[in-house]
Design a protein around this motif. Structure first.
Motif, PDB file in Angstrom:
ATOM      1  N   ASP A 171       0.862  -1.186   0.000  1.00  0.00           N
ATOM      2  CA  ASP A 171       0.000   0.000   0.000  1.00  0.00           C
ATOM      3  C   ASP A 171       0.902   1.240   0.000  1.00  0.00           C
ATOM      4  N   PRO A 172       0.338   2.426  -0.335  1.00  0.00           N
ATOM      5  CA  PRO A 172       1.186   3.618  -0.511  1.00  0.00           C
ATOM      6  C   PRO A 172       2.086   3.919   0.688  1.00  0.00           C
ATOM      7  N   LYS A 173       1.551   3.718   1.909  1.00  0.00           N
ATOM      8  CA  LYS A 173       2.350   4.041   3.100  1.00  0.00           C
ATOM      9  C   LYS A 173       3.525   3.058   3.234  1.00  0.00           C
ATOM     10  N   SER A 174       3.251   1.772   3.002  1.00  0.00           N
ATOM     11  CA  SER A 174       4.320   0.770   3.102  1.00  0.00           C
ATOM     12  C   SER A 174       5.347   0.987   1.990  1.00  0.00           C
ATOM     13  N   ARG A 175       4.851   1.356   0.795  1.00  0.00           N
ATOM     14  CA  ARG A 175       5.767   1.633  -0.321  1.00  0.00           C
ATOM     15  C   ARG A 175       6.692   2.795   0.045  1.00  0.00           C
ATOM     16  N   ARG A 176       6.111   3.844   0.628  1.00  0.00           N
ATOM     17  CA  ARG A 176       6.885   5.016   1.025  1.00  0.00           C
ATOM     18  C   ARG A 176       7.923   4.633   2.080  1.00  0.00           C
ATOM     19  N   ARG A 177       7.503   3.773   3.039  1.00  0.00           N
ATOM     20  CA  ARG A 177       8.415   3.351   4.105  1.00  0.00           C
ATOM     21  C   ARG A 177       9.598   2.580   3.496  1.00  0.00           C
ATOM     22  N   LEU A 178       9.275   1.711   2.502  1.00  0.00           N
ATOM     23  CA  LEU A 178      10.323   0.924   1.851  1.00  0.00           C
ATOM     24  C   LEU A 178      11.292   1.843   1.090  1.00  0.00           C
ATOM     25  N   ILE A 179      10.745   2.855   0.415  1.00  0.00           N
ATOM     26  CA  ILE A 179      11.609   3.775  -0.334  1.00  0.00           C
ATOM     27  C   ILE A 179      12.562   4.491   0.632  1.00  0.00           C
ATOM     28  N   SER A 180      12.040   4.930   1.779  1.00  0.00           N
ATOM     29  CA  SER A 180      12.914   5.594   2.774  1.00  0.00           C
ATOM     30  C   SER A 180      13.997   4.635   3.240  1.00  0.00           C
ATOM     31  N   LEU A 181      13.593   3.386   3.469  1.00  0.00           N
ATOM     32  CA  LEU A 181      14.550   2.376   3.928  1.00  0.00           C
ATOM     33  C   LEU A 181      15.646   2.170   2.873  1.00  0.00           C
ATOM     34  N   LEU A 182      15.226   2.070   1.610  1.00  0.00           N
ATOM     35  CA  LEU A 182      16.201   1.831   0.541  1.00  0.00           C
ATOM     36  C   LEU A 182      17.160   3.014   0.396  1.00  0.00           C
ATOM     37  N   LYS A 183      16.650   4.225   0.635  1.00  0.00           N
ATOM     38  CA  LYS A 183      17.520   5.406   0.545  1.00  0.00           C
ATOM     39  C   LYS A 183      18.577   5.375   1.643  1.00  0.00           C
ATOM     40  N   GLU A 184      18.194   4.838   2.812  1.00  0.00           N
ATOM     41  CA  GLU A 184      19.127   4.797   3.948  1.00  0.00           C
ATOM     42  C   GLU A 184      20.139   3.670   3.808  1.00  0.00           C
ATOM     43  N   PHE A 185      19.771   2.633   3.038  1.00  0.00           N
ATOM     44  CA  PHE A 185      20.629   1.445   2.917  1.00  0.00           C
ATOM     45  C   PHE A 185      21.824   1.801   2.041  1.00  0.00           C
ATOM     46  N   THR A 186      23.005   1.962   2.654  1.00  0.00           N
ATOM     47  CA  THR A 186      24.152   2.488   1.906  1.00  0.00           C
ATOM     48  C   THR A 186      24.974   1.386   1.238  1.00  0.00           C
ATOM     49  N   HIS A 187      24.652   0.123   1.503  1.00  0.00           N
ATOM     50  CA  HIS A 187      25.384  -0.955   0.847  1.00  0.00           C
ATOM     51  C   HIS A 187      24.950  -1.046  -0.615  1.00  0.00           C
ATOM     52  N   THR A 188      25.595  -1.937  -1.337  1.00  0.00           N
ATOM     53  CA  THR A 188      25.248  -2.153  -2.744  1.00  0.00           C
ATOM     54  C   THR A 188      23.805  -2.642  -2.838  1.00  0.00           C
ATOM     55  N   LYS A 189      23.020  -2.054  -3.737  1.00  0.00           N
ATOM     56  CA  LYS A 189      21.670  -2.582  -3.919  1.00  0.00           C
ATOM     57  C   LYS A 189      21.282  -2.628  -5.398  1.00  0.00           C
ATOM     58  N   ILE A 190      20.552  -3.681  -5.725  1.00  0.00           N
ATOM     59  CA  ILE A 190      20.107  -3.901  -7.101  1.00  0.00           C
ATOM     60  C   ILE A 190      18.611  -4.179  -7.030  1.00  0.00           C
ATOM     61  N   ILE A 191      17.835  -3.386  -7.760  1.00  0.00           N
ATOM     62  CA  ILE A 191      16.380  -3.505  -7.643  1.00  0.00           C
ATOM     63  C   ILE A 191      15.764  -3.673  -9.024  1.00  0.00           C
ATOM     64  N   ALA A 192      15.106  -4.813  -9.254  1.00  0.00           N
ATOM     65  CA  ALA A 192      14.375  -5.015 -10.512  1.00  0.00           C
ATOM     66  C   ALA A 192      12.919  -4.654 -10.263  1.00  0.00           C
ATOM     67  N   THR A 193      12.360  -3.820 -11.118  1.00  0.00           N
ATOM     68  CA  THR A 193      10.990  -3.368 -10.868  1.00  0.00           C
ATOM     69  C   THR A 193      10.357  -2.724 -12.094  1.00  0.00           C
ATOM     70  N   HIS A 194       9.012  -2.586 -12.030  1.00  0.00           N
ATOM     71  CA  HIS A 194       8.294  -1.772 -13.007  1.00  0.00           C
ATOM     72  C   HIS A 194       7.928  -0.419 -12.390  1.00  0.00           C
ATOM     73  N   ASP A 195       8.341  -0.188 -11.144  1.00  0.00           N
ATOM     74  CA  ASP A 195       8.028   1.049 -10.422  1.00  0.00           C
ATOM     75  C   ASP A 195       9.137   2.073 -10.702  1.00  0.00           C
ATOM     76  N   MET A 196       8.961   2.802 -11.823  1.00  0.00           N
ATOM     77  CA  MET A 196      10.012   3.730 -12.282  1.00  0.00           C
ATOM     78  C   MET A 196      10.253   4.854 -11.266  1.00  0.00           C
ATOM     79  N   ASP A 197       9.178   5.269 -10.592  1.00  0.00           N
ATOM     80  CA  ASP A 197       9.338   6.358  -9.625  1.00  0.00           C
ATOM     81  C   ASP A 197      10.191   5.922  -8.435  1.00  0.00           C
ATOM     82  N   MET A 198      10.045   4.659  -8.059  1.00  0.00           N
ATOM     83  CA  MET A 198      10.859   4.158  -6.953  1.00  0.00           C
ATOM     84  C   MET A 198      12.335   4.141  -7.352  1.00  0.00           C
ATOM     85  N   ILE A 199      12.602   3.684  -8.599  1.00  0.00           N
ATOM     86  CA  ILE A 199      13.984   3.673  -9.088  1.00  0.00           C
ATOM     87  C   ILE A 199      14.535   5.109  -9.138  1.00  0.00           C
ATOM     88  N   TRP A 200      13.710   6.017  -9.613  1.00  0.00           N
ATOM     89  CA  TRP A 200      14.101   7.428  -9.724  1.00  0.00           C
ATOM     90  C   TRP A 200      14.593   7.945  -8.375  1.00  0.00           C
TER      91      TRP A 200
END
Ligand SMILES: Nc1ncnc2c1ncn2[C@@H]1O[C@H](COP(=O)(O)OP(=O)(O)OP(=O)(O)O)[C@@H](O)[C@H]1O
Ligand SMILES: [Mg+2]
Length: 251
Positions: A171-200
């Motif tokens: 849901d939008p709130k959980s998606r937002r929480r995940l995006i914040s988490l991914l921004k904080e995660f400073t290790h190497t990350k690779i994300i396959a998705t159709h969610d272009m805004d999240m990648i952006w």
């Protein structure tokens, strides 16, 4: 130690039924980079991620994590470094409770129970599902299962985080929480998705795959804003840079 953390060298993969899924994929990812992998349905994204974790092996070419080539013998070493969130959360959850599932990885590392508990609670809080810790995973909703699957990987504190469609069913709130988490995660990350805004928002670099080959690889803001390239790849510009749907004005 190689400077390139992940080195994919001219990799080919065909499924046992003969379906050619990857047709010569080459790229290098440095330590700490954040990389989005995008492409149409069936482009080969999930196949590529499965190769990075040694769930399947290339028919031709090699994948290196640091100086270690992925093969059956090196799998235990590879799996300690990489955490993969699968596209289908049902394939990641198999214990009687969410807590047990999230504790499974740290217990495998033979950590003491106090440390296991600390890591489990931290991972559950991060994805916002501490209240579900005693529930059987098969009784959760799709989005709750996805959050639990992400927690099973976070609790292992991997060097490389690989996610296949992490925002699907959130849901939008959980998606937002995940995006914040991914921004904080400073290790190497690779994300396959159709969610272009999240990648952006979360990845500095984007690779576009089409029919099992890399057709673009560069800074996210250049790749995802290239309308012709995106259209030719059956993709759309991120919503955040599309014109206003009502008045057509530029954002
Ligand atoms: N188990 C399998 N056996 C045979 N072919 C498969 C198998 N899994 C995937 N494929 C095929 O391999 C190709 C790549 O599939 P893959 O799942 O990697 O695509 P994807 O880019 O992740 O797509 P999506 O966006 O739909 O998740 C597709 O043509 C698919 O039909
Ligand atoms: Mg996929």
């Amino acid at each position: 130690m190689s400077h390139d953390f992940i080195d994919c060298k001219d990799v080919y993969y065909s499924y046992p039924d003969g379906k050619k899924a990857l047709n010569g994929i080459t790229f290098k990812i440095s330590r700490g980079e954040s990389v989005g992998i995008v492409g149409a349905n069936g482009a080969g994204k999930s196949t590529l991620l499965n190769l990075l974790l040694g769930i399947i092996f290339p028919i031709n070419g090699q994948v290196y994590i640091g100086d270690t080539m992925i093969c059956k013998k090196t799998l235990p070493l590879i799996r300690e470094k990489i955490g993969l969130v699968l596209q289908d959360a049902d394939n990641q959850l198999f214990m009687p409770s969410v807590y047990e599932d999230v504790a499974f990885g740290p217990r495998n590392y033979k950590l003491d129970e106090k440390e296991v508990h600390k890591r489990v609670m931290k991972a559950l809080e991060t994805v916002g599902i501490s209240h579900l810790k005693d529930r059987p995973p098969y009784k959760l909703s799709g989005g709750e299962k996805r959050a639990a699957a992400i927690a099973t990987v976070l609790s292992m504190e991997p060097d490389i985080l690989i996610m296949d469609e992490p925002t699907a069913a959130l849901d939008p709130k959980s998606r937002r929480r995940l995006i914040s988490l991914l921004k904080e995660f400073t290790h190497t990350k690779i994300i396959a998705t159709h969610d272009m805004d999240m990648i952006w928002e979360t990845c500095e670099r984007t690779i576009i795959i089409s029919e099992g080959t890399v057709i673009a690889d560069g800074p996210t803001r250049e790749v995802l804003s290239n309308e012709e390239l995106m259209n030719n790849s059956s993709l759309e510009l991120p919503l955040c840079i599309q014109n206003c749907p009502i008045c057509g004005s530029k954002k």
